[in-house]
Design a protein around this motif. Structure first.
Motif, PDB file in Angstrom:
ATOM      1  N   ALA A   1       0.830  -1.207   0.000  1.00 35.86           N
ATOM      2  CA  ALA A   1       0.000   0.000   0.000  1.00 35.86           C
ATOM      3  C   ALA A   1       0.863   1.254   0.000  1.00 35.86           C
ATOM      4  CB  ALA A   1      -0.933  -0.010   1.209  1.00 35.86           C
ATOM      5  N   ALA A   2       1.953   1.239   0.768  1.00 39.92           N
ATOM      6  CA  ALA A   2       2.817   2.416   0.850  1.00 39.92           C
ATOM      7  C   ALA A   2       3.444   2.734  -0.500  1.00 39.92           C
ATOM      8  CB  ALA A   2       3.904   2.184   1.896  1.00 39.92           C
TER       9      ALA A   2
ATOM     10  N   GLU B   1       7.752  -2.580 -11.765  1.00 38.93           N
ATOM     11  CA  GLU B   1       8.101  -1.331 -11.095  1.00 38.93           C
ATOM     12  C   GLU B   1       7.545  -1.295  -9.680  1.00 38.93           C
ATOM     13  OE1 GLU B   1       9.813   2.466 -10.603  1.00 38.93           O
ATOM     14  OE2 GLU B   1      10.154   0.857 -12.060  1.00 38.93           O
ATOM     15  N   HIS B   2       6.300  -1.768  -9.531  1.00 36.74           N
ATOM     16  CA  HIS B   2       5.686  -1.812  -8.197  1.00 36.74           C
ATOM     17  C   HIS B   2       6.497  -2.701  -7.269  1.00 36.74           C
ATOM     18  CE1 HIS B   2       2.851  -3.471  -5.144  1.00 36.74           C
ATOM     19  NE2 HIS B   2       2.506  -2.204  -5.046  1.00 36.74           N
ATOM     20  N   ARG B   3       6.942  -3.839  -7.803  1.00 34.61           N
ATOM     21  CA  ARG B   3       7.724  -4.773  -6.991  1.00 34.61           C
ATOM     22  C   ARG B   3       9.034  -4.131  -6.551  1.00 34.61           C
ATOM     23  NH1 ARG B   3       8.257  -8.456 -10.534  1.00 34.61           N
ATOM     24  NH2 ARG B   3       6.211  -9.392 -10.152  1.00 34.61           N
ATOM     25  N   ARG B   4       9.671  -3.412  -7.463  1.00 33.07           N
ATOM     26  CA  ARG B   4      10.942  -2.750  -7.130  1.00 33.07           C
ATOM     27  C   ARG B   4      10.731  -1.663  -6.082  1.00 33.07           C
ATOM     28  NH1 ARG B   4      11.709  -3.599 -12.666  1.00 33.07           N
ATOM     29  NH2 ARG B   4      10.838  -1.557 -13.207  1.00 33.07           N
ATOM     30  N   ARG B   5       9.649  -0.921  -6.221  1.00 33.03           N
ATOM     31  CA  ARG B   5       9.376   0.153  -5.279  1.00 33.03           C
ATOM     32  C   ARG B   5       9.019  -0.398  -3.891  1.00 33.03           C
ATOM     33  NH1 ARG B   5      11.727   4.725  -7.073  1.00 33.03           N
ATOM     34  NH2 ARG B   5      11.080   5.215  -9.221  1.00 33.03           N
ATOM     35  N   VAL B   6       8.350  -1.545  -3.858  1.00 32.10           N
ATOM     36  CA  VAL B   6       8.048  -2.188  -2.575  1.00 32.10           C
ATOM     37  C   VAL B   6       9.341  -2.546  -1.856  1.00 32.10           C
ATOM     38  CG1 VAL B   6       7.146  -4.295  -1.500  1.00 32.10           C
ATOM     39  CG2 VAL B   6       5.764  -3.068  -3.178  1.00 32.10           C
ATOM     40  N   GLU B   7      10.285  -3.117  -2.580  1.00 28.04           N
ATOM     41  CA  GLU B   7      11.559  -3.481  -1.970  1.00 28.04           C
ATOM     42  C   GLU B   7      12.334  -2.246  -1.533  1.00 28.04           C
ATOM     43  OE1 GLU B   7      12.501  -6.486  -1.040  1.00 28.04           O
ATOM     44  OE2 GLU B   7      10.468  -7.017  -1.727  1.00 28.04           O
ATOM     45  N   GLN B   8      12.239  -1.171  -2.321  1.00 29.59           N
ATOM     46  CA  GLN B   8      12.894   0.077  -1.941  1.00 29.59           C
ATOM     47  C   GLN B   8      12.319   0.608  -0.637  1.00 29.59           C
ATOM     48  OE1 GLN B   8      12.652   3.195  -4.908  1.00 29.59           O
ATOM     49  NE2 GLN B   8      13.426   4.763  -3.492  1.00 29.59           N
ATOM     50  N   TYR B   9      10.989   0.563  -0.542  1.00 29.83           N
ATOM     51  CA  TYR B   9      10.328   1.032   0.692  1.00 29.83           C
ATOM     52  C   TYR B   9      10.744   0.179   1.891  1.00 29.83           C
ATOM     53  CZ  TYR B   9       6.641   2.444   3.926  1.00 29.83           C
ATOM     54  OH  TYR B   9       5.963   2.900   5.027  1.00 29.83           O
ATOM     55  N   ARG B  10      10.795  -1.136   1.684  1.00 35.12           N
ATOM     56  CA  ARG B  10      11.220  -2.033   2.772  1.00 35.12           C
ATOM     57  C   ARG B  10      12.626  -1.681   3.264  1.00 35.12           C
ATOM     58  NH1 ARG B  10       8.447  -6.650   3.954  1.00 35.12           N
ATOM     59  NH2 ARG B  10       6.818  -7.328   2.501  1.00 35.12           N
ATOM     60  N   GLU B  11      13.540  -1.496   2.321  1.00 34.68           N
ATOM     61  CA  GLU B  11      14.931  -1.244   2.679  1.00 34.68           C
ATOM     62  C   GLU B  11      15.103   0.086   3.400  1.00 34.68           C
ATOM     63  OE1 GLU B  11      17.240  -1.559  -0.838  1.00 34.68           O
ATOM     64  OE2 GLU B  11      16.783  -3.690  -1.151  1.00 34.68           O
ATOM     65  N   GLU B  12      14.314   1.103   3.002  1.00 34.21           N
ATOM     66  CA  GLU B  12      14.500   2.435   3.577  1.00 34.21           C
ATOM     67  C   GLU B  12      13.713   2.639   4.866  1.00 34.21           C
ATOM     68  OE1 GLU B  12      13.933   5.632   0.858  1.00 34.21           O
ATOM     69  OE2 GLU B  12      15.093   4.683  -0.757  1.00 34.21           O
ATOM     70  N   PHE B  13      12.499   2.073   4.928  1.00 31.22           N
ATOM     71  CA  PHE B  13      11.601   2.417   6.031  1.00 31.22           C
ATOM     72  C   PHE B  13      11.187   1.236   6.919  1.00 31.22           C
ATOM     73  CE2 PHE B  13      10.768   5.538   2.659  1.00 31.22           C
ATOM     74  CZ  PHE B  13      11.070   6.700   3.340  1.00 31.22           C
ATOM     75  N   MET B  14      11.533   0.014   6.536  1.00 32.65           N
ATOM     76  CA  MET B  14      11.025  -1.131   7.292  1.00 32.65           C
ATOM     77  C   MET B  14      12.112  -2.132   7.658  1.00 32.65           C
ATOM     78  SD  MET B  14       7.430  -1.790   5.253  1.00 32.65           S
ATOM     79  CE  MET B  14       6.896  -3.042   6.402  1.00 32.65           C
ATOM     80  N   HIS B  15      13.354  -1.729   7.600  1.00 31.17           N
ATOM     81  CA  HIS B  15      14.416  -2.663   7.972  1.00 31.17           C
ATOM     82  C   HIS B  15      14.367  -2.903   9.489  1.00 31.17           C
ATOM     83  CE1 HIS B  15      16.975   0.526   9.657  1.00 31.17           C
ATOM     84  NE2 HIS B  15      16.647   1.260   8.598  1.00 31.17           N
ATOM     85  N   PRO B  16      14.925  -3.993   9.979  1.00 28.11           N
ATOM     86  CA  PRO B  16      14.766  -4.404  11.390  1.00 28.11           C
ATOM     87  C   PRO B  16      15.179  -3.368  12.419  1.00 28.11           C
ATOM     88  CG  PRO B  16      15.730  -6.175  10.092  1.00 28.11           C
ATOM     89  CD  PRO B  16      15.698  -4.968   9.201  1.00 28.11           C
ATOM     90  N   PHE B  17      16.052  -2.421  12.049  1.00 31.43           N
ATOM     91  CA  PHE B  17      16.555  -1.461  13.039  1.00 31.43           C
ATOM     92  C   PHE B  17      15.969  -0.069  12.850  1.00 31.43           C
ATOM     93  CE2 PHE B  17      19.664  -4.830  12.639  1.00 31.43           C
ATOM     94  CZ  PHE B  17      19.816  -5.216  13.963  1.00 31.43           C
ATOM     95  N   TYR B  18      14.997   0.052  11.946  1.00 29.43           N
ATOM     96  CA  TYR B  18      14.404   1.369  11.680  1.00 29.43           C
ATOM     97  C   TYR B  18      13.768   1.942  12.953  1.00 29.43           C
ATOM     98  CZ  TYR B  18      11.629   5.033   9.465  1.00 29.43           C
ATOM     99  OH  TYR B  18      11.079   6.246   9.115  1.00 29.43           O
ATOM    100  N   ALA B  19      12.961   1.137  13.637  1.00 25.93           N
ATOM    101  CA  ALA B  19      12.290   1.604  14.854  1.00 25.93           C
ATOM    102  C   ALA B  19      13.290   1.846  15.984  1.00 25.93           C
ATOM    103  CB  ALA B  19      11.232   0.598  15.291  1.00 25.93           C
ATOM    104  N   ALA B  20      14.297   0.975  16.084  1.00 24.39           N
ATOM    105  CA  ALA B  20      15.291   1.116  17.155  1.00 24.39           C
ATOM    106  C   ALA B  20      16.141   2.369  16.952  1.00 24.39           C
ATOM    107  CB  ALA B  20      16.182  -0.119  17.207  1.00 24.39           C
ATOM    108  N   GLU B  21      16.464   2.678  15.704  1.00 23.16           N
ATOM    109  CA  GLU B  21      17.272   3.871  15.416  1.00 23.16           C
ATOM    110  C   GLU B  21      16.557   5.153  15.835  1.00 23.16           C
ATOM    111  OE1 GLU B  21      18.051   3.566  11.276  1.00 23.16           O
ATOM    112  OE2 GLU B  21      19.629   2.043  11.497  1.00 23.16           O
ATOM    113  N   ARG B  22      15.228   5.104  15.841  1.00 25.07           N
ATOM    114  CA  ARG B  22      14.436   6.285  16.186  1.00 25.07           C
ATOM    115  C   ARG B  22      13.913   6.220  17.625  1.00 25.07           C
ATOM    116  NH1 ARG B  22      15.079   5.305  11.358  1.00 25.07           N
ATOM    117  NH2 ARG B  22      15.030   6.885   9.708  1.00 25.07           N
ATOM    118  N   GLY B  23      14.382   5.239  18.383  1.00 23.60           N
ATOM    119  CA  GLY B  23      14.020   5.144  19.788  1.00 23.60           C
ATOM    120  C   GLY B  23      12.607   4.663  20.045  1.00 23.60           C
TER     121      GLY B  23
END
Length: 524
Positions: free
Chosen positions: A443-444, A462-484
């Motif tokens: 959805a994002a 293209e949608h598939r590539r953009r989904v992976e881009q979103y995952r890598e930038e905003f949903m990687h395992p340490f995204y939440a931890a990096e922001r506390g």
């Protein structure tokens, strides 16, 4: 009416007293006892014997009788007036009880009957001890008119005053109709026996007369209806013995009152026990299903838990268990049902459970794997916002130690509601499989990259590539931890040890510093 001779020798008087006590037990009522047994039901005394530790029950108001001169009652004034009241011990802890005797006026409530119940509720509140009701009654005693109805008002008032102060458990072992049904609905837990207990406000005959609908008592308000559809009851059992044994187990996990913590048990399951099986239990794919109860069993002492509302709103799991010998309340999304999404019923179920735990100083562990709130016109029109707010309010209002663990995904407002750090979780943790985001990656990508996807020759690719881009930038395992947003990303195998250590650090070994409840536990 009285068999104790005046002025007689003390031994004679004691003998007459014993005879009266035997009469009050109702053992002489062979017909009434046989009818109970033919229905698969026990007598009131048999139930009390199963509920309490042997020899611990103390009865009060044994010799109380009704005072009505109404037709059909004047010449029938049995001892106890159809309800047995008193106290006893369960696993060595004091518990108060009132139990209807269906053999006497069908267990119906009259004026004196109500006063007995009111007295035992007053005593339980004064002693700050749990209360259990064994319900098997036909409602208000018609012959006593409004005096019986007024008796219910006094009972309801006392149940509400005791709410959140002492645990209250209702066990439905027969019919409970009309105004009588509101008494158990006000208590913390309601349990039923399949095939022999029913609850409803208006019975099948009234419904037929008013709406023309034909339905049986069991179809209208039986155990399965209230445990699977309405959510009125927390659990059902095949027979009374099993039900009462489970009630005894539940009592062992609850405190005496809101000012005391649940009794800790001698720990046999090592605190530092690792759970490597968790690495295989939870799939890495956010859309794959698994049973969250398997995860809970790996984390808690000896794999034992007491689940409430197991058959209703199954997309969320609520249970009591022990971790490190101490009782905790666990709220967890269930990916097996509706992918674990929160809906109206799940929100109500979770809110009620969180309130109960907070009332009785039970720490809360929340296991998060939620794709969001369930979308749909029906959900929105029936108040998803209002019901979802109940769960949010319950968490925000809770004062007990709270630890949350993002097991896999946590999207949108549901992430906030499921005891995130921002609503007051004391410690927020996550597994390496965590995905914390405003919405799912599909959805994002459609929102953020809609122009790029629309302009591409290969829109799907293209949608598939953009989904992976979103995952890598905003949903990687340490995204939440990096922001506390979470304190740590942990190895799932270490979850048990870390959670137990968190609770010990938050509350101390003796639970010092946790304020007593300042609110009741109203039905949601």
């Amino acid at each position: 009416m009285h068999d104790v001779p005046m002025g007689a020798d003390m031994r004679v008087q004691v003998k007459a007293l014993d005879k009266l006590r035997q009469e009050a037990r109702g053992d002489h009522d062979e017909i009434g006892t046989r009818r109970q047994h033919e229905k698969g039901k026990l007598t009131v005394r048999e139930r009390i014997d199963l509920l309490f530790d042997p020899g611990s029950f103390v009865e009060i108001d044994t010799f109380r009788r009704h005072r009505s001169t109404s037709l059909g009652l004047a010449d029938k004034k049995p001892l106890t007036d159809g309800v047995v009241t008193g106290w006893g011990d369960i696993h060595g802890r004091r518990v108060f009880v009132y139990a209807h005797d269906f053999r006497i006026f069908g267990g119906s409530l009259g004026e004196e009957h109500a006063k007995k119940i009111q007295k035992v509720l007053d005593l339980a509140l004064r002693a700050r001890c749990p209360v259990i009701s064994l319900n098997d009654g036909a409602g208000a005693r018609i012959q006593e008119g409004v005096a019986a109805l007024a008796g219910y008002g006094g009972i309801f008032t006392r149940i509400v005053k005791a709410s959140g102060v002492v645990p209250q458990i209702s066990v439905m072992l027969g019919p409970c109709a009309g105004g009588a049904a509101y008494a158990p609905a006000l208590t913390d837990f309601v349990f039923m026996v399949d095939g022999s207990s029913q609850m409803f406000v208006t019975g099948p005959d009234v419904i037929k007369a008013v709406t023309g609908e034909l339905i049986s008592q069991d179809q209208l308000g039986g155990a399965r209806v209230h445990c699977e559809t309405s959510g009125v009851a927390h659990g059902f059992y095949d027979d009374e013995r099993t039900c009462l044994e489970e009630v005894r187990y539940l009592v062992s996990m609850l405190p005496q009152n809101s000012s005391s913590a649940p009794t800790p048990y001698v720990l046999e399951d090592p605190v530092d026990r690792e759970s490597p099986e968790l690495l295989d239990l939870v799939p890495t794919s956010p859309t794959a299903s698994y049973d969250m109860r398997d995860v809970i069993e790996c984390l808690v002492d000896d794999g034992e838990l007491f689940e409430v509302h197991a058959h209703w709103a199954r997309n969320i799991v609520c249970c009591l268990a022990r971790m490190g010998g101490r009782v905790v309340g666990i709220v967890a999304n269930q990916p097996q049902v509706l992918a674990g999404a929160l809906d109206i019923d799940a929100s109500d179920k979770g809110a009620r459970f969180v309130q109960m735990c907070d009332s009785f100083r039970i720490p809360l562990l929340t296991l998060v794997d939620v794709p969001g709130f369930l979308p749909g016109v029906h959900q929105e029109h029936h108040g998803l916002i209002r019901h979802g707010a109940k769960l949010l309010y319950a968490y925000c209002n809770a004062t007990v130690p709270r630890v949350s663990v993002v097991v896999r995904k946590a999207y949108g407002g549901a992430f906030i509601v499921m005891d995130s750090q921002s609503v007051g979780a004391d410690v927020a943790l996550a597994w390496p499989t965590n995905e914390v985001a405003v919405m799912g990656p599909d959805a994002a990508a459609n929102v953020i990259f809609r122009r790029e996807i629309a302009a591409a020759d290969d829109g799907v690719g293209e949608h598939r590539r953009r989904v992976e881009q979103y995952r890598e930038e905003f949903m990687h395992p340490f995204y939440a931890a990096e922001r506390g947003l979470v304190e740590d990303v942990i190895d799932p195998a270490h979850t048990r040890r870390i959670v137990i250590d968190c609770f010990r650090s938050l509350a101390g070994e003796t639970d010092l510093g946790v304020p007593a409840s300042a609110h009741g536990n109203p039905p949601t």
